[in-house]
Design a protein around this motif. Sequence first.
Motif, PDB file in Angstrom:
ATOM      1  N   ARG A 123     106.565 -74.981  22.491  1.00 15.46           N
ATOM      2  CA  ARG A 123     105.969 -75.577  21.286  1.00 15.46           C
ATOM      3  C   ARG A 123     104.549 -76.078  21.502  1.00 15.46           C
ATOM      4  NH1 ARG A 123     110.445 -79.938  20.671  1.00 15.46           N
ATOM      5  NH2 ARG A 123     110.472 -79.523  22.899  1.00 15.46           N
ATOM      6  N   TYR A 124     104.070 -76.016  22.743  1.00 16.53           N
ATOM      7  CA  TYR A 124     102.758 -76.585  23.050  1.00 16.53           C
ATOM      8  C   TYR A 124     101.724 -75.478  23.255  1.00 16.53           C
ATOM      9  CZ  TYR A 124     106.125 -80.218  23.887  1.00 16.53           C
ATOM     10  OH  TYR A 124     107.173 -81.087  23.726  1.00 16.53           O
ATOM     11  N   ASP A 125     100.475 -75.850  23.108  1.00 18.67           N
ATOM     12  CA  ASP A 125      99.408 -74.871  23.354  1.00 18.67           C
ATOM     13  C   ASP A 125      99.361 -74.528  24.839  1.00 18.67           C
ATOM     14  OD1 ASP A 125      98.701 -74.909  20.745  1.00 18.67           O
ATOM     15  OD2 ASP A 125      97.097 -76.401  20.990  1.00 18.67           O
ATOM     16  N   TYR A 126      99.216 -73.256  25.138  1.00 19.19           N
ATOM     17  CA  TYR A 126      99.053 -72.852  26.536  1.00 19.19           C
ATOM     18  C   TYR A 126      97.650 -73.246  26.995  1.00 19.19           C
ATOM     19  CZ  TYR A 126     103.321 -70.074  26.274  1.00 19.19           C
ATOM     20  OH  TYR A 126     104.619 -69.686  26.151  1.00 19.19           O
ATOM     21  N   LEU A 127      97.546 -73.803  28.172  1.00 20.87           N
ATOM     22  CA  LEU A 127      96.226 -74.188  28.678  1.00 20.87           C
ATOM     23  C   LEU A 127      95.465 -72.983  29.238  1.00 20.87           C
ATOM     24  CD1 LEU A 127      96.922 -77.603  30.450  1.00 20.87           C
ATOM     25  CD2 LEU A 127      96.222 -77.161  28.101  1.00 20.87           C
ATOM     26  N   ASN A 128      96.207 -71.968  29.656  1.00 25.97           N
ATOM     27  CA  ASN A 128      95.591 -70.739  30.196  1.00 25.97           C
ATOM     28  C   ASN A 128      94.465 -71.007  31.191  1.00 25.97           C
ATOM     29  OD1 ASN A 128      97.162 -68.945  28.696  1.00 25.97           O
ATOM     30  ND2 ASN A 128      95.868 -69.228  26.882  1.00 25.97           N
ATOM     31  N   PRO A 129      94.717 -71.789  32.223  1.00 27.41           N
ATOM     32  CA  PRO A 129      93.630 -72.055  33.176  1.00 27.41           C
ATOM     33  C   PRO A 129      93.303 -70.788  33.969  1.00 27.41           C
ATOM     34  CG  PRO A 129      95.699 -72.866  34.053  1.00 27.41           C
ATOM     35  CD  PRO A 129      96.001 -72.371  32.662  1.00 27.41           C
ATOM     36  N   ALA A 130      92.041 -70.672  34.338  1.00 23.29           N
ATOM     37  CA  ALA A 130      91.629 -69.507  35.146  1.00 23.29           C
ATOM     38  C   ALA A 130      91.757 -69.881  36.609  1.00 23.29           C
ATOM     39  CB  ALA A 130      90.192 -69.130  34.803  1.00 23.29           C
ATOM     40  N   LEU A 131      92.945 -69.728  37.149  1.00 20.43           N
ATOM     41  CA  LEU A 131      93.185 -70.160  38.533  1.00 20.43           C
ATOM     42  C   LEU A 131      93.146 -68.970  39.491  1.00 20.43           C
ATOM     43  CD1 LEU A 131      96.001 -72.786  37.958  1.00 20.43           C
ATOM     44  CD2 LEU A 131      93.586 -73.181  38.386  1.00 20.43           C
ATOM     45  N   PRO A 132      92.693 -69.219  40.688  1.00 21.61           N
ATOM     46  CA  PRO A 132      92.553 -68.103  41.645  1.00 21.61           C
ATOM     47  C   PRO A 132      93.839 -67.813  42.409  1.00 21.61           C
ATOM     48  CG  PRO A 132      91.754 -70.126  42.624  1.00 21.61           C
ATOM     49  CD  PRO A 132      92.227 -70.498  41.243  1.00 21.61           C
ATOM     50  N   MET A 133      93.825 -66.707  43.106  1.00 22.19           N
ATOM     51  CA  MET A 133      94.863 -66.386  44.092  1.00 22.19           C
ATOM     52  C   MET A 133      94.179 -66.412  45.449  1.00 22.19           C
ATOM     53  SD  MET A 133      97.142 -63.191  42.871  1.00 22.19           S
ATOM     54  CE  MET A 133      98.039 -63.115  44.403  1.00 22.19           C
ATOM     55  N   ASP A 134      94.949 -66.706  46.481  1.00 22.18           N
ATOM     56  CA  ASP A 134      94.400 -66.622  47.833  1.00 22.18           C
ATOM     57  C   ASP A 134      95.302 -65.665  48.619  1.00 22.18           C
ATOM     58  OD1 ASP A 134      93.615 -66.907  50.441  1.00 22.18           O
ATOM     59  OD2 ASP A 134      93.881 -69.097  50.539  1.00 22.18           O
ATOM     60  N   ALA A 135      94.784 -64.489  48.903  1.00 21.72           N
ATOM     61  CA  ALA A 135      95.563 -63.493  49.644  1.00 21.72           C
ATOM     62  C   ALA A 135      94.934 -63.250  51.016  1.00 21.72           C
ATOM     63  CB  ALA A 135      95.639 -62.188  48.852  1.00 21.72           C
ATOM     64  N   SER A 136      94.273 -64.299  51.536  1.00 25.29           N
ATOM     65  CA  SER A 136      93.558 -64.121  52.804  1.00 25.29           C
ATOM     66  C   SER A 136      94.489 -64.159  54.018  1.00 25.29           C
ATOM     67  CB  SER A 136      92.489 -65.210  52.946  1.00 25.29           C
ATOM     68  OG  SER A 136      93.097 -66.493  52.899  1.00 25.29           O
ATOM     69  N   HIS A 137      95.708 -64.659  53.830  1.00 20.91           N
ATOM     70  CA  HIS A 137      96.660 -64.691  54.956  1.00 20.91           C
ATOM     71  C   HIS A 137      97.197 -63.286  55.190  1.00 20.91           C
ATOM     72  CE1 HIS A 137     100.195 -65.677  57.379  1.00 20.91           C
ATOM     73  NE2 HIS A 137      99.682 -66.883  57.559  1.00 20.91           N
ATOM     74  N   GLU A 138      97.454 -62.980  56.450  1.00 19.92           N
ATOM     75  CA  GLU A 138      97.916 -61.635  56.807  1.00 19.92           C
ATOM     76  C   GLU A 138      99.249 -61.264  56.139  1.00 19.92           C
ATOM     77  OE1 GLU A 138      98.320 -61.533  61.020  1.00 19.92           O
ATOM     78  OE2 GLU A 138      98.787 -59.381  61.002  1.00 19.92           O
ATOM     79  N   ARG A 139     100.150 -62.253  56.051  1.00 17.13           N
ATOM     80  CA  ARG A 139     101.509 -61.934  55.562  1.00 17.13           C
ATOM     81  C   ARG A 139     101.853 -62.521  54.207  1.00 17.13           C
ATOM     82  NH1 ARG A 139     104.502 -63.907  60.822  1.00 17.13           N
ATOM     83  NH2 ARG A 139     106.361 -63.796  59.550  1.00 17.13           N
ATOM     84  N   TYR A 140     101.175 -63.597  53.821  1.00 12.80           N
ATOM     85  CA  TYR A 140     101.581 -64.309  52.611  1.00 12.80           C
ATOM     86  C   TYR A 140     100.403 -64.493  51.650  1.00 12.80           C
ATOM     87  CZ  TYR A 140     105.013 -65.673  56.138  1.00 12.80           C
ATOM     88  OH  TYR A 140     105.923 -65.649  57.157  1.00 12.80           O
TER      89      TYR A 140
END
Length: 242
Positions: A124-141
């Motif tokens: 029922r609430y407005d989505y904030l839709n933040p522009a958040l990053p991903m961090d895929a710099s780890h070798e496995r995770y």
Amino acid sequence: MAVVTLTINDEMVSAQEGQSLLSVLREHGIEMPTLCHLDGLSERGGCRLCMVELEGNARLQAACVTPAAEGMMVHTHSERLVKYRMMILELLFSERNHVCAVCVMNGNCELQYEAAKIGMDHVRYDYLNPALPMDASHERYAVDHNRCILCSRCVRVCDEIEGAHVWDVMGRGANSRVITDLNQPWGTSLSCTSCGKCVQVCPTGALFTKGATVAEMEKQHDFLRWILDGREKKVWAHGNGK
Ligand code: FES
């Protein structure tokens, strides 16, 4: 430890004095939704899904951080509580970008499970839709901040079980973010042991193993009990031959 008697949903039960209400409820087969709680980790009382009503107390209390006490009158599934739990879940969904259909944890996600169980079919609430990053710099995770609900399980398992304290929380309110070391890319962290415990305890698709299929995403929590039992029995203590 003293035994106390309390009433839960009009049934008298006994518990150890100081035992958390959540563990009393679970011992008596009363289902309680939880997200930040995980057996084997310290309690944070952050998600508020396990809120209960205590007669004589106007404020709702989180069962995971409330100790059982003599004479308590507890209600776990009143109309008010169900309404608040629904609201909390909707707010969690609206705060970041929980698009289940394209999430690596689709079908194995604890947030999705709790929402489905309570019957949440829209927000029922407005989505904030933040522009958040991903961090895929780890070798496995990898970490996808869009899926993070800030439960802090990763922070606690890394600190309390692995003893590395790679993870922490930075910022305030909706701008908070889990970070590795001093907010540097995970792959450059010198304190990370690459044990993967943080990935296993993450309730959503925020922390995941790279290259794993959705079917392989079911997370394992058994290691927590195994490590804690081993510590209690001192099986790894110096001098016992292990
Ligand atoms: Fe109790 Fe999250 S499980 S507040």
